[in-house]
Write a protein that holds these residues in place. Sequence first.
Motif, PDB file in Angstrom:
ATOM      1  N   ASP A 239       0.850  -1.179   0.000  1.00  0.00           N
ATOM      2  CA  ASP A 239       0.000   0.000   0.000  1.00  0.00           C
ATOM      3  C   ASP A 239       0.897   1.243   0.000  1.00  0.00           C
ATOM      4  O   ASP A 239       1.755   1.386   0.865  1.00  0.00           O
ATOM      5  CB  ASP A 239      -0.882  -0.017   1.257  1.00  0.00           C
ATOM      6  N   LEU A 240       0.719   2.142  -0.982  1.00  0.00           N
ATOM      7  CA  LEU A 240       1.531   3.344  -1.041  1.00  0.00           C
ATOM      8  C   LEU A 240       0.856   4.548  -0.378  1.00  0.00           C
ATOM      9  O   LEU A 240       1.425   5.635  -0.352  1.00  0.00           O
ATOM     10  CB  LEU A 240       1.848   3.700  -2.505  1.00  0.00           C
ATOM     11  N   ARG A 241      -0.334   4.332   0.147  1.00  0.00           N
ATOM     12  CA  ARG A 241      -1.008   5.424   0.838  1.00  0.00           C
ATOM     13  C   ARG A 241      -0.433   5.571   2.248  1.00  0.00           C
ATOM     14  O   ARG A 241       0.620   5.034   2.555  1.00  0.00           O
ATOM     15  CB  ARG A 241      -2.516   5.165   0.842  1.00  0.00           C
ATOM     16  N   GLN A 242      -1.110   6.261   3.096  1.00  0.00           N
ATOM     17  CA  GLN A 242      -0.535   6.635   4.395  1.00  0.00           C
ATOM     18  C   GLN A 242      -0.095   5.431   5.233  1.00  0.00           C
ATOM     19  O   GLN A 242       0.942   5.454   5.888  1.00  0.00           O
ATOM     20  CB  GLN A 242      -1.544   7.477   5.180  1.00  0.00           C
ATOM     21  N   ALA A 243      -0.871   4.353   5.220  1.00  0.00           N
ATOM     22  CA  ALA A 243      -0.524   3.191   6.051  1.00  0.00           C
ATOM     23  C   ALA A 243       0.734   2.486   5.559  1.00  0.00           C
ATOM     24  O   ALA A 243       1.552   2.018   6.343  1.00  0.00           O
ATOM     25  CB  ALA A 243      -1.687   2.208   6.090  1.00  0.00           C
ATOM     26  N   ARG A 244       0.890   2.381   4.235  1.00  0.00           N
ATOM     27  CA  ARG A 244       2.063   1.768   3.607  1.00  0.00           C
ATOM     28  C   ARG A 244       2.343   0.373   4.160  1.00  0.00           C
ATOM     29  O   ARG A 244       3.473   0.037   4.539  1.00  0.00           O
ATOM     30  CB  ARG A 244       3.278   2.684   3.759  1.00  0.00           C
TER      31      ARG A 244
END
Length: 293
Positions: A239-244
Amino acid sequence: MGKLQSKIGFRTSKYRAEGSPEEMGPAGAVHQHGPVHAGAVTCVAALQPDLCVSGGGDKAVAVCSWRSGAALRRFIGHEREVTKVTSAPDSNRVFSASRDRTVMMWELHGTSGPRQHFPGHELVVTGLAVSPDGSQLCTGSRDNTVCKWDTETGKCLGRAAISRNLVTHLCWVPGAPYVIQTSEDKTVRLWDSRALQVAHTFPTKRHIQTCCDVSQDGRYCLSSSSGSAGEGGEATLWDLRQARNQLREYRGHFQTTTSCVFLPRGPALPPTVATSSYDSTVKVWDRDTGGRG
Protein backbone atom coordinates in the motif's frame (compact mmCIF):
# COMPACT_ATOMS: atom_id res chain seq x y z
CA MET A 1 -7.45 -18.87 -17.56
CA GLY A 2 -10.71 -20.54 -18.57
CA LYS A 3 -13.01 -17.66 -17.67
CA LEU A 4 -10.77 -15.11 -19.30
CA GLN A 5 -10.48 -17.14 -22.48
CA SER A 6 -14.23 -17.57 -22.72
CA LYS A 7 -14.70 -13.81 -22.58
CA ILE A 8 -12.12 -12.78 -25.11
CA GLY A 9 -12.22 -15.86 -27.33
CA PHE A 10 -8.53 -16.49 -27.53
CA ARG A 11 -6.46 -19.63 -27.03
CA THR A 12 -2.96 -19.27 -25.68
CA SER A 13 0.00 -20.77 -27.54
CA LYS A 14 2.55 -23.14 -26.09
CA TYR A 15 6.05 -22.91 -27.54
CA ARG A 16 8.77 -25.48 -27.77
CA ALA A 17 12.33 -24.50 -27.06
CA GLU A 18 12.99 -23.80 -30.74
CA GLY A 19 10.06 -21.39 -30.83
CA SER A 20 7.58 -23.27 -33.01
CA PRO A 21 4.00 -23.12 -31.75
CA GLU A 22 2.21 -26.31 -30.76
CA GLU A 23 -1.17 -24.63 -30.59
CA MET A 24 -2.15 -21.30 -32.10
CA GLY A 25 -4.87 -18.79 -31.46
CA PRO A 26 -7.05 -17.25 -34.18
CA ALA A 27 -5.66 -17.11 -37.70
CA GLY A 28 -3.04 -14.40 -37.96
CA ALA A 29 -2.68 -13.97 -34.18
CA VAL A 30 0.92 -15.25 -34.10
CA HIS A 31 3.60 -13.61 -36.25
CA GLN A 32 7.24 -14.51 -36.54
CA HIS A 33 9.87 -11.94 -37.50
CA GLY A 34 13.58 -11.87 -38.00
CA PRO A 35 15.76 -11.11 -34.97
CA VAL A 36 16.36 -7.46 -34.11
CA HIS A 37 19.38 -8.13 -31.88
CA ALA A 38 22.46 -10.20 -32.61
CA GLY A 39 22.28 -12.23 -29.42
CA ALA A 40 20.31 -12.14 -26.19
CA VAL A 41 17.58 -9.54 -25.64
CA THR A 42 18.17 -8.31 -22.09
CA CYS A 43 15.32 -5.81 -21.56
CA VAL A 44 12.18 -4.43 -23.18
CA ALA A 45 9.72 -1.61 -22.48
CA ALA A 46 6.67 -0.03 -24.09
CA LEU A 47 7.39 3.22 -25.95
CA GLN A 48 4.03 4.11 -27.51
CA PRO A 49 0.80 2.09 -28.00
CA ASP A 50 2.27 0.51 -31.12
CA LEU A 51 6.01 0.68 -30.38
CA CYS A 52 8.45 -0.99 -28.00
CA VAL A 53 12.10 -0.47 -27.19
CA SER A 54 14.58 -3.24 -26.39
CA GLY A 55 18.20 -3.60 -25.38
CA GLY A 56 20.56 -6.47 -25.97
CA GLY A 57 23.86 -8.13 -25.33
CA ASP A 58 24.95 -6.74 -28.70
CA LYS A 59 25.14 -3.26 -27.03
CA ALA A 60 22.29 -2.01 -29.24
CA VAL A 61 18.98 -0.29 -28.47
CA ALA A 62 16.18 -1.02 -30.96
CA VAL A 63 12.76 0.53 -31.50
CA CYS A 64 10.25 -1.86 -33.06
CA SER A 65 6.61 -1.88 -34.09
CA TRP A 66 4.32 -4.20 -32.11
CA ARG A 67 2.15 -4.61 -35.22
CA SER A 68 4.67 -5.37 -37.93
CA GLY A 69 7.65 -6.52 -35.89
CA ALA A 70 9.84 -4.28 -38.00
CA ALA A 71 12.79 -2.46 -36.45
CA LEU A 72 12.24 1.28 -37.00
CA ARG A 73 15.42 2.57 -35.36
CA ARG A 74 18.58 0.99 -34.05
CA PHE A 75 20.88 2.97 -31.76
CA ILE A 76 24.53 2.10 -31.17
CA GLY A 77 26.62 3.86 -28.54
CA HIS A 78 27.12 1.68 -25.48
CA GLU A 79 30.37 -0.21 -25.06
CA ARG A 80 28.84 -3.16 -23.19
CA GLU A 81 25.55 -5.01 -22.77
CA VAL A 82 22.41 -2.91 -22.34
CA THR A 83 20.81 -3.68 -18.97
CA LYS A 84 17.70 -1.46 -18.81
CA VAL A 85 15.54 0.55 -21.21
CA THR A 86 12.66 2.91 -20.55
CA SER A 87 10.89 5.83 -22.20
CA ALA A 88 9.69 9.26 -21.14
CA PRO A 89 5.88 9.49 -20.82
CA ASP A 90 4.16 10.94 -23.88
CA SER A 91 7.41 11.66 -25.71
CA ASN A 92 9.75 10.20 -28.29
CA ARG A 93 12.68 9.93 -25.91
CA VAL A 94 14.26 6.60 -25.03
CA PHE A 95 16.71 5.96 -22.18
CA SER A 96 19.13 3.05 -21.91
CA ALA A 97 21.52 1.85 -19.21
CA SER A 98 24.49 -0.43 -19.67
CA ARG A 99 27.18 -2.48 -18.05
CA ASP A 100 29.55 0.22 -19.30
CA ARG A 101 28.27 2.27 -16.29
CA THR A 102 26.58 4.92 -18.44
CA VAL A 103 23.05 6.00 -19.30
CA MET A 104 22.11 7.50 -22.65
CA MET A 105 19.07 9.33 -23.99
CA TRP A 106 17.98 8.81 -27.61
CA GLU A 107 15.38 10.59 -29.72
CA LEU A 108 13.14 8.49 -31.91
CA HIS A 109 13.10 11.08 -34.68
CA GLY A 110 16.56 12.48 -34.05
CA THR A 111 20.04 11.51 -35.16
CA SER A 112 21.42 8.00 -34.70
CA GLY A 113 23.70 9.19 -31.90
CA PRO A 114 22.68 9.76 -28.27
CA ARG A 115 20.96 13.06 -27.49
CA GLN A 116 22.36 13.11 -23.96
CA HIS A 117 24.82 11.21 -21.75
CA PHE A 118 24.52 10.60 -18.01
CA PRO A 119 27.90 9.33 -16.75
CA GLY A 120 28.85 9.05 -13.11
CA HIS A 121 28.08 5.60 -11.73
CA GLU A 122 31.03 3.44 -10.76
CA LEU A 123 29.43 0.07 -11.53
CA VAL A 124 26.76 -1.36 -13.85
CA VAL A 125 23.56 0.72 -14.00
CA THR A 126 20.59 -1.46 -13.02
CA GLY A 127 17.72 1.00 -12.54
CA LEU A 128 16.03 3.68 -14.69
CA ALA A 129 12.95 5.80 -13.96
CA VAL A 130 11.72 8.92 -15.76
CA SER A 131 9.56 11.56 -14.07
CA PRO A 132 5.95 11.92 -15.29
CA ASP A 133 6.80 15.18 -17.05
CA GLY A 134 9.98 13.76 -18.58
CA SER A 135 12.20 16.48 -17.12
CA GLN A 136 14.11 14.31 -14.65
CA LEU A 137 15.69 10.88 -14.64
CA CYS A 138 16.57 8.68 -11.67
CA THR A 139 19.22 6.00 -12.05
CA GLY A 140 20.42 3.27 -9.71
CA SER A 141 23.49 1.06 -9.72
CA ARG A 142 25.30 -1.75 -8.02
CA ASP A 143 27.61 0.95 -6.65
CA ASN A 144 24.97 1.49 -3.89
CA THR A 145 23.86 4.87 -5.24
CA VAL A 146 20.75 6.50 -6.67
CA CYS A 147 21.24 9.61 -8.83
CA LYS A 148 18.88 12.26 -10.18
CA TRP A 149 19.51 14.00 -13.51
CA ASP A 150 18.19 16.86 -15.61
CA THR A 151 17.23 15.22 -18.91
CA GLU A 152 17.81 18.39 -20.95
CA THR A 153 21.27 19.32 -19.69
CA GLY A 154 22.53 15.95 -18.45
CA LYS A 155 23.48 17.60 -15.16
CA CYS A 156 23.48 15.47 -12.01
CA LEU A 157 21.01 17.08 -9.61
CA GLY A 158 21.68 14.78 -6.68
CA ARG A 159 23.41 11.62 -5.56
CA ALA A 160 22.58 9.45 -2.55
CA ALA A 161 24.48 6.42 -1.27
CA ILE A 162 23.28 3.75 1.15
CA SER A 163 25.56 0.93 2.27
CA ARG A 164 24.74 -2.43 0.62
CA ASN A 165 21.97 -0.85 -1.46
CA LEU A 166 22.67 -2.76 -4.67
CA VAL A 167 19.85 -1.38 -6.81
CA THR A 168 17.90 -3.88 -8.92
CA HIS A 169 15.03 -1.74 -10.25
CA LEU A 170 13.48 1.74 -10.12
CA CYS A 171 9.94 2.88 -10.88
CA TRP A 172 8.47 6.41 -10.71
CA VAL A 173 5.09 6.79 -8.97
CA PRO A 174 2.60 8.31 -11.47
CA GLY A 175 1.55 11.83 -10.57
CA ALA A 176 3.86 12.07 -7.57
CA PRO A 177 7.48 13.07 -6.80
CA TYR A 178 8.28 9.59 -5.48
CA VAL A 179 10.38 6.73 -6.81
CA ILE A 180 10.17 3.08 -5.75
CA GLN A 181 13.42 1.14 -5.57
CA THR A 182 14.23 -2.53 -5.00
CA SER A 183 17.58 -3.83 -3.84
CA GLU A 184 19.72 -6.88 -3.25
CA ASP A 185 19.67 -5.98 0.45
CA LYS A 186 16.07 -7.40 0.45
CA THR A 187 14.57 -3.94 0.93
CA VAL A 188 11.99 -1.85 -0.94
CA ARG A 189 12.47 1.90 -0.53
CA LEU A 190 10.30 4.91 -1.35
CA TRP A 191 12.43 7.90 -2.37
CA ASP A 192 11.32 11.53 -2.35
CA SER A 193 12.89 12.71 -5.60
CA ARG A 194 12.81 16.39 -4.61
CA ALA A 195 15.51 16.04 -1.97
CA LEU A 196 16.62 12.57 -3.07
CA GLN A 197 15.99 11.19 0.40
CA VAL A 198 14.35 7.96 1.54
CA ALA A 199 10.79 8.82 2.57
CA HIS A 200 9.87 5.31 3.67
CA THR A 201 11.46 1.88 3.96
CA PHE A 202 9.15 -1.11 3.79
CA PRO A 203 9.73 -4.11 6.09
CA THR A 204 12.73 -6.15 4.95
CA LYS A 205 11.85 -9.27 3.00
CA ARG A 206 13.54 -12.68 3.33
CA HIS A 207 14.99 -12.63 -0.18
CA ILE A 208 16.55 -10.25 -2.69
CA GLN A 209 14.01 -7.90 -4.26
CA THR A 210 14.39 -8.15 -8.03
CA CYS A 211 11.83 -5.81 -9.58
CA CYS A 212 9.05 -3.31 -8.81
CA ASP A 213 6.06 -1.68 -10.47
CA VAL A 214 3.48 0.94 -9.48
CA SER A 215 -0.21 0.95 -10.38
CA GLN A 216 -1.40 3.72 -12.69
CA ASP A 217 -3.44 5.33 -9.90
CA GLY A 218 -0.34 5.44 -7.67
CA ARG A 219 -2.05 3.53 -4.84
CA TYR A 220 -0.16 0.25 -4.95
CA CYS A 221 3.33 -1.09 -5.48
CA LEU A 222 4.51 -4.55 -6.47
CA SER A 223 7.88 -6.09 -5.71
CA SER A 224 9.22 -9.52 -6.61
CA SER A 225 11.63 -11.81 -4.78
CA SER A 226 14.45 -14.16 -5.60
CA GLY A 227 14.05 -17.82 -4.66
CA SER A 228 14.87 -21.43 -5.42
CA ALA A 229 13.40 -24.90 -4.90
CA GLY A 230 10.03 -23.45 -3.93
CA GLU A 231 11.45 -21.11 -1.27
CA GLY A 232 10.88 -17.40 -1.91
CA GLY A 233 9.95 -16.35 -5.43
CA GLU A 234 6.83 -14.50 -4.25
CA ALA A 235 5.54 -11.12 -5.41
CA THR A 236 4.30 -8.68 -2.78
CA LEU A 237 1.59 -6.03 -3.00
CA TRP A 238 2.27 -2.90 -0.94
CA ASP A 239 0.00 0.00 0.00
CA LEU A 240 1.53 3.34 -1.04
CA ARG A 241 -1.01 5.42 0.84
CA GLN A 242 -0.53 6.64 4.39
CA ALA A 243 -0.52 3.19 6.05
CA ARG A 244 2.06 1.77 3.61
CA ASN A 245 1.41 -1.81 4.69
CA GLN A 246 2.00 -5.13 2.98
CA LEU A 247 -1.39 -6.15 1.62
CA ARG A 248 -0.80 -9.64 0.23
CA GLU A 249 1.64 -12.02 -1.41
CA TYR A 250 1.36 -13.96 -4.65
CA ARG A 251 2.99 -17.36 -4.23
CA GLY A 252 3.36 -20.11 -6.80
CA HIS A 253 6.70 -19.72 -8.55
CA PHE A 254 9.41 -22.30 -7.78
CA GLN A 255 12.39 -20.11 -8.61
CA THR A 256 13.31 -16.42 -8.67
CA THR A 257 10.52 -14.13 -9.82
CA THR A 258 12.34 -11.86 -12.25
CA SER A 259 9.65 -9.27 -12.96
CA CYS A 260 6.21 -8.11 -11.88
CA VAL A 261 3.73 -5.73 -13.48
CA PHE A 262 0.23 -4.33 -13.06
CA LEU A 263 -1.84 -5.25 -16.11
CA PRO A 264 -4.21 -2.78 -17.78
CA ARG A 265 -7.73 -3.36 -16.55
CA GLY A 266 -10.21 -4.47 -19.20
CA PRO A 267 -14.00 -4.11 -19.19
CA ALA A 268 -15.77 -6.39 -16.69
CA LEU A 269 -12.44 -7.89 -15.58
CA PRO A 270 -10.95 -7.67 -12.08
CA PRO A 271 -7.63 -5.85 -11.56
CA THR A 272 -4.76 -8.24 -12.27
CA VAL A 273 -1.00 -8.47 -11.96
CA ALA A 274 1.48 -10.65 -13.83
CA THR A 275 4.78 -12.21 -12.75
CA SER A 276 7.53 -14.03 -14.62
CA SER A 277 10.10 -16.43 -13.23
CA TYR A 278 13.20 -18.49 -13.89
CA ASP A 279 10.86 -21.49 -13.57
CA SER A 280 9.83 -20.78 -17.21
CA THR A 281 6.33 -19.57 -16.34
CA VAL A 282 4.35 -16.35 -16.47
CA LYS A 283 1.45 -16.19 -14.00
CA VAL A 284 -1.52 -13.83 -13.89
CA TRP A 285 -3.08 -13.11 -10.50
CA ASP A 286 -6.23 -11.45 -9.23
CA ARG A 287 -4.75 -8.37 -7.54
CA ASP A 288 -7.26 -8.26 -4.69
CA THR A 289 -7.69 -11.95 -3.84
CA GLY A 290 -4.28 -13.33 -4.79
CA GLY A 291 -5.93 -16.09 -6.81
CA ARG A 292 -4.46 -17.19 -10.09
CA GLY A 293 -6.48 -16.66 -13.26
